[in-house]
Design a protein around this motif. Structure first.
Motif, PDB file in Angstrom:
ATOM      1  N   LEU A   1       0.810  -1.219   0.000  1.00  0.00           N
ATOM      2  CA  LEU A   1       0.000   0.000   0.000  1.00  0.00           C
ATOM      3  C   LEU A   1       0.848   1.276   0.000  1.00  0.00           C
ATOM      4  O   LEU A   1       0.314   2.366  -0.170  1.00  0.00           O
ATOM      5  N   ALA A   2       2.152   1.141   0.190  1.00  0.00           N
ATOM      6  CA  ALA A   2       3.025   2.315   0.306  1.00  0.00           C
ATOM      7  C   ALA A   2       2.951   3.225  -0.914  1.00  0.00           C
ATOM      8  O   ALA A   2       2.978   4.449  -0.778  1.00  0.00           O
ATOM      9  N   ARG A   3       2.843   2.651  -2.090  1.00  0.00           N
ATOM     10  CA  ARG A   3       2.798   3.508  -3.287  1.00  0.00           C
ATOM     11  C   ARG A   3       1.492   4.289  -3.399  1.00  0.00           C
ATOM     12  O   ARG A   3       1.388   5.223  -4.176  1.00  0.00           O
ATOM     13  N   HIS A   4       0.464   3.921  -2.644  1.00  0.00           N
ATOM     14  CA  HIS A   4      -0.818   4.627  -2.654  1.00  0.00           C
ATOM     15  C   HIS A   4      -0.965   5.554  -1.447  1.00  0.00           C
ATOM     16  O   HIS A   4      -1.955   6.269  -1.338  1.00  0.00           O
ATOM     17  N   CYS A   5       0.007   5.520  -0.559  1.00  0.00           N
ATOM     18  CA  CYS A   5      -0.083   6.268   0.695  1.00  0.00           C
ATOM     19  C   CYS A   5      -0.273   7.767   0.450  1.00  0.00           C
ATOM     20  O   CYS A   5      -1.120   8.395   1.073  1.00  0.00           O
ATOM     21  N   SER A   6       0.517   8.330  -0.451  1.00  0.00           N
ATOM     22  CA  SER A   6       0.432   9.777  -0.699  1.00  0.00           C
ATOM     23  C   SER A   6      -0.929  10.197  -1.234  1.00  0.00           C
ATOM     24  O   SER A   6      -1.494  11.197  -0.784  1.00  0.00           O
ATOM     25  N   SER A   7      -1.464   9.438  -2.169  1.00  0.00           N
ATOM     26  CA  SER A   7      -2.760   9.830  -2.726  1.00  0.00           C
ATOM     27  C   SER A   7      -3.872   9.699  -1.679  1.00  0.00           C
ATOM     28  O   SER A   7      -4.788  10.523  -1.637  1.00  0.00           O
ATOM     29  N   ILE A   8      -3.777   8.685  -0.821  1.00  0.00           N
ATOM     30  CA  ILE A   8      -4.780   8.527   0.250  1.00  0.00           C
ATOM     31  C   ILE A   8      -4.648   9.671   1.253  1.00  0.00           C
ATOM     32  O   ILE A   8      -5.652  10.257   1.675  1.00  0.00           O
ATOM     33  N   ALA A   9      -3.419  10.021   1.617  1.00  0.00           N
ATOM     34  CA  ALA A   9      -3.200  11.115   2.571  1.00  0.00           C
ATOM     35  C   ALA A   9      -3.685  12.449   2.002  1.00  0.00           C
ATOM     36  O   ALA A   9      -4.268  13.261   2.724  1.00  0.00           O
ATOM     37  N   ARG A  10      -3.456  12.675   0.703  1.00  0.00           N
ATOM     38  CA  ARG A  10      -3.961  13.917   0.088  1.00  0.00           C
ATOM     39  C   ARG A  10      -5.484  13.955   0.120  1.00  0.00           C
ATOM     40  O   ARG A  10      -6.085  14.998   0.390  1.00  0.00           O
ATOM     41  N   ALA A  11      -6.123  12.816  -0.140  1.00  0.00           N
ATOM     42  CA  ALA A  11      -7.592  12.754  -0.088  1.00  0.00           C
ATOM     43  C   ALA A  11      -8.077  13.057   1.326  1.00  0.00           C
ATOM     44  O   ALA A  11      -9.085  13.760   1.516  1.00  0.00           O
ATOM     45  N   LEU A  12      -7.368  12.539   2.332  1.00  0.00           N
ATOM     46  CA  LEU A  12      -7.720  12.841   3.726  1.00  0.00           C
ATOM     47  C   LEU A  12      -7.544  14.328   4.017  1.00  0.00           C
ATOM     48  O   LEU A  12      -8.368  14.927   4.721  1.00  0.00           O
ATOM     49  N   GLY A  13      -6.484  14.927   3.481  1.00  0.00           N
ATOM     50  CA  GLY A  13      -6.260  16.362   3.678  1.00  0.00           C
ATOM     51  C   GLY A  13      -7.372  17.208   3.083  1.00  0.00           C
ATOM     52  O   GLY A  13      -7.874  18.155   3.701  1.00  0.00           O
ATOM     53  N   ARG A  14      -7.793  16.865   1.871  1.00  0.00           N
ATOM     54  CA  ARG A  14      -8.893  17.616   1.232  1.00  0.00           C
ATOM     55  C   ARG A  14     -10.187  17.443   2.012  1.00  0.00           C
ATOM     56  O   ARG A  14     -10.944  18.409   2.217  1.00  0.00           O
ATOM     57  N   ALA A  15     -10.449  16.226   2.480  1.00  0.00           N
ATOM     58  CA  ALA A  15     -11.672  15.987   3.260  1.00  0.00           C
ATOM     59  C   ALA A  15     -11.623  16.722   4.590  1.00  0.00           C
ATOM     60  O   ALA A  15     -12.644  17.238   5.070  1.00  0.00           O
ATOM     61  N   ALA A  16     -10.441  16.807   5.200  1.00  0.00           N
ATOM     62  CA  ALA A  16     -10.301  17.517   6.473  1.00  0.00           C
ATOM     63  C   ALA A  16     -10.593  19.000   6.307  1.00  0.00           C
ATOM     64  O   ALA A  16     -11.228  19.621   7.169  1.00  0.00           O
ATOM     65  N   VAL A  17     -10.169  19.588   5.208  1.00  0.00           N
ATOM     66  CA  VAL A  17     -10.450  21.005   4.946  1.00  0.00           C
ATOM     67  C   VAL A  17     -11.949  21.217   4.789  1.00  0.00           C
ATOM     68  O   VAL A  17     -12.508  22.184   5.319  1.00  0.00           O
ATOM     69  N   ARG A  18     -12.623  20.303   4.091  1.00  0.00           N
ATOM     70  CA  ARG A  18     -14.074  20.439   3.928  1.00  0.00           C
ATOM     71  C   ARG A  18     -14.790  20.357   5.277  1.00  0.00           C
ATOM     72  O   ARG A  18     -15.778  21.040   5.507  1.00  0.00           O
ATOM     73  N   MET A  19     -14.288  19.494   6.167  1.00  0.00           N
ATOM     74  CA  MET A  19     -14.963  19.293   7.451  1.00  0.00           C
ATOM     75  C   MET A  19     -14.584  20.327   8.510  1.00  0.00           C
ATOM     76  O   MET A  19     -15.435  20.800   9.252  1.00  0.00           O
ATOM     77  N   TYR A  20     -13.295  20.632   8.582  1.00  0.00           N
ATOM     78  CA  TYR A  20     -12.804  21.446   9.697  1.00  0.00           C
ATOM     79  C   TYR A  20     -12.330  22.839   9.308  1.00  0.00           C
ATOM     80  O   TYR A  20     -12.019  23.638  10.183  1.00  0.00           O
ATOM     81  N   GLY A  21     -12.220  23.105   8.026  1.00  0.00           N
ATOM     82  CA  GLY A  21     -11.665  24.367   7.588  1.00  0.00           C
ATOM     83  C   GLY A  21     -10.146  24.260   7.480  1.00  0.00           C
ATOM     84  O   GLY A  21      -9.525  23.375   8.080  1.00  0.00           O
TER      85      GLY A  21
END
Length: 156
Positions: A111-131
């Motif tokens: 899963l290491a090669r997908h880690c960055s894309s998953i983390a970026r998706a989490l970052g975008r979702a965090a901005v939508r939820m928390y600002g």
């Protein structure tokens, strides 16, 4: 000279007319590929691809429909992980999701090669939820700060 003229006449005669073996060979050359293609197609449509004994005969369209639905049902492991972590981010907070992302990558190195894309998706979702400001506060060096780059991408 008479001998060479006779020789060329003989060759033309042999080339121009074929015996019964040549005619049979030509007929087979034309008919055999058609027969092979048709028999192969019929054999494929008669195979029970579903594994269900009640389905004795499937058509080619049934096989393609079954293949398409199995592809949709079986998600890739990184997609399953991303969906689980996004749900966890909504239920708890981005910090917990990032911790579980790191644990998943450590436990399953593929899963290491997908880690960055998953983390970026989490970052975008965090901005939508928390600002942007609060989302940035959860940032940590998981997957080479990909979460932070997701937060920055969602800001702009």
């Amino acid at each position: 000279m008479k001998h060479s003229a006779n020789h060329s006449t003989t060759q033309r005669t042999r080339r121009g007319r074929g015996g019964p073996a040549r005619r049979i060979g030509r007929s087979l050359a034309l008919v055999l590929p058609v027969v092979m293609v048709l028999s192969g197609t019929l054999a494929v449509t008669r195979v029970n691809w579903s594994g269900n004994p009640s389905d004795s005969v499937l058509t080619a369209s049934d096989v393609s429909t079954a293949h398409r639905s199995s592809r949709q049902a079986a998600k890739a492991p990184q997609e399953v992980l991303r969906d689980q972590l996004l749900a966890e981010l909504q239920e708890k907070d981005p910090g917990v999701a990032l911790t579980h992302l790191q644990a998943a990558v450590n436990g399953r190195p593929s899963l290491a090669r997908h880690c960055s894309s998953i983390a970026r998706a989490l970052g975008r979702a965090a901005v939508r939820m928390y600002g942007p400001s609060r989302a940035q506060s959860y940032s940590r060096p998981v997957c080479d700060t990909a979460f932070a780059s997701g937060v920055l991408a969602a800001r702009g």
